[in-house]
Design an enzyme around this catalytic site. Structure first.
Site, PDB file in Angstrom:
ATOM      1  N   GLU A  70       0.807  -1.232   0.000  1.00  0.00           N
ATOM      2  CA  GLU A  70       0.000   0.000   0.000  1.00  0.00           C
ATOM      3  C   GLU A  70       0.843   1.288   0.000  1.00  0.00           C
ATOM      4  O   GLU A  70       0.341   2.344   0.391  1.00  0.00           O
ATOM      5  CB  GLU A  70      -0.940  -0.001   1.200  1.00  0.00           C
ATOM      6  N   HIS A 125      -0.502   5.492   7.552  1.00  0.00           N
ATOM      7  CA  HIS A 125      -1.663   4.657   7.240  1.00  0.00           C
ATOM      8  C   HIS A 125      -1.786   3.573   8.305  1.00  0.00           C
ATOM      9  O   HIS A 125      -0.786   2.959   8.685  1.00  0.00           O
ATOM     10  CB  HIS A 125      -1.504   4.009   5.868  1.00  0.00           C
ATOM     11  N   HIS A 156      -4.732   0.586  10.414  1.00  0.00           N
ATOM     12  CA  HIS A 156      -6.022  -0.099  10.499  1.00  0.00           C
ATOM     13  C   HIS A 156      -6.541  -0.008  11.937  1.00  0.00           C
ATOM     14  O   HIS A 156      -7.179  -0.934  12.426  1.00  0.00           O
ATOM     15  CB  HIS A 156      -5.865  -1.563  10.080  1.00  0.00           C
ATOM     16  N   HIS A 159     -11.658  -0.864   6.023  1.00  0.00           N
ATOM     17  CA  HIS A 159     -10.211  -1.014   5.900  1.00  0.00           C
ATOM     18  C   HIS A 159      -9.436  -0.268   6.982  1.00  0.00           C
ATOM     19  O   HIS A 159      -8.787  -0.893   7.826  1.00  0.00           O
ATOM     20  CB  HIS A 159      -9.820  -0.540   4.490  1.00  0.00           C
TER      21      HIS A 159
HETATM   22 ZN   LIG Z   1      -4.199  -0.783   4.808  1.00  0.00          ZN
END
Ligand SMILES: [Zn+2]
Length: 247
Positions: free
Chosen positions: A77, A96, A98, A166
């Site tokens: 990603e 980023h 989760h 996500h």
């Molecule tokens: Zn992710």
């Protein structure tokens, strides 16, 4: 005066903080724009943030290509990072994750908005990107440049955006600012869920968010983001560089 060595130290510290504060688990990543080359960014090879060492940090072109012939396994990603650096000259750090408390806001009509002053940097209202809208059925991960650009367009000029089913991504003008927003995005989500069970919520107004954001941006060394950074470094068991050291 900040140095490249300080930058790598702060990258390692940021990875440990994100793990220690529950933003990242085995997954999630943080990058920083190369201060000597705005068309490149630094991001560790694919491994859990808690385990990242300075030797793990790779350099990428904005299209996600590893530089210097590096053949280590990159994060799938990484396209999130390159797209945001390409679209936003003001962004120097991207995170980023989760983290769990934000997920309910990605799959329900409830909008994530700041409920407490310390969470104002997440922005007045946090948008949600849905891979389904432009790409149909996928594994929900941002796995190419087109998805990265689409996500960046949904984040717009804000500091944070969620991904349906996500996770979330935040940006900042510095590592310390982005880490602050990442930690408090998760805190706000948790508090908003708790408050929603008690009755209608009074959110921070747009004006309040702007005042708090400018106060943090004007903070002196050792205040604001620096103060949080030093505290979180100690909690994560790393020695912080001097306030503002990462530039
Ligand atoms: Zn992710």
């Amino acid at each position: 005066m900040s140095t490249f060595k300080d930058l790598l130290s702060d990258m390692v510290a940021a990875n440990r903080i994100l793990a220690s504060q529950g933003v990242c688990d085995a997954f999630g990543h943080i990058s920083v724009r190369n201060p000597d080359n705005p068309n490149a960014y630094l991001l560790s090879c694919a491994r859990a943030p808690q385990l990242v060492e300075r030797e793990d940090i790779m350099e990428f072109a904005l299209d996600g290509t590893p530089m210097h012939g590096d053949t280590r396994k990159p994060f799938l990603e990484r396209f999130i990072h390159g797209a945001l650096y390409a679209e936003r000259a003001d962004v120097h750090c991207v995170i980023h994750s989760h983290s769990r408390s934000v997920i309910p806001f990605t799959v329900t009509p409830a909008q994530l908005r700041p409920v407490v002053h310390s969470c104002a940097t997440i922005g007045h209202a946090v948008p949600v990107w849905d891979a389904q809208t432009s790409f149909g059925d996928t594994n929900l991960l941002i796995a190419n440049e087109a998805m990265g650009r689409d996500f960046a367009s949904v984040m717009g000029e804000g500091n944070s955006a969620l991904m349906r089913g996500h996770g979330s991504t935040v940006v900042g003008a510095s590592i310390r600012e982005a880490v602050y927003t990442a930690v408090y995005l998760e805190v706000n989500a948790s508090l908003q869920i708790a408050a929603s069970g008690l009755g209608p919520i009074t959110f921070l107004t747009e004006g309040e968010v702007e005042i708090i954001q400018s106060r943090l941006a004007d903070a002196k060394p050792g205040e604001g983001y620096d103060r949080a950074w030093e505290y979180w470094c100690r909690q994560a068991g790393v020695e912080p560089c001097q306030p503002g050291g990462e530039g």
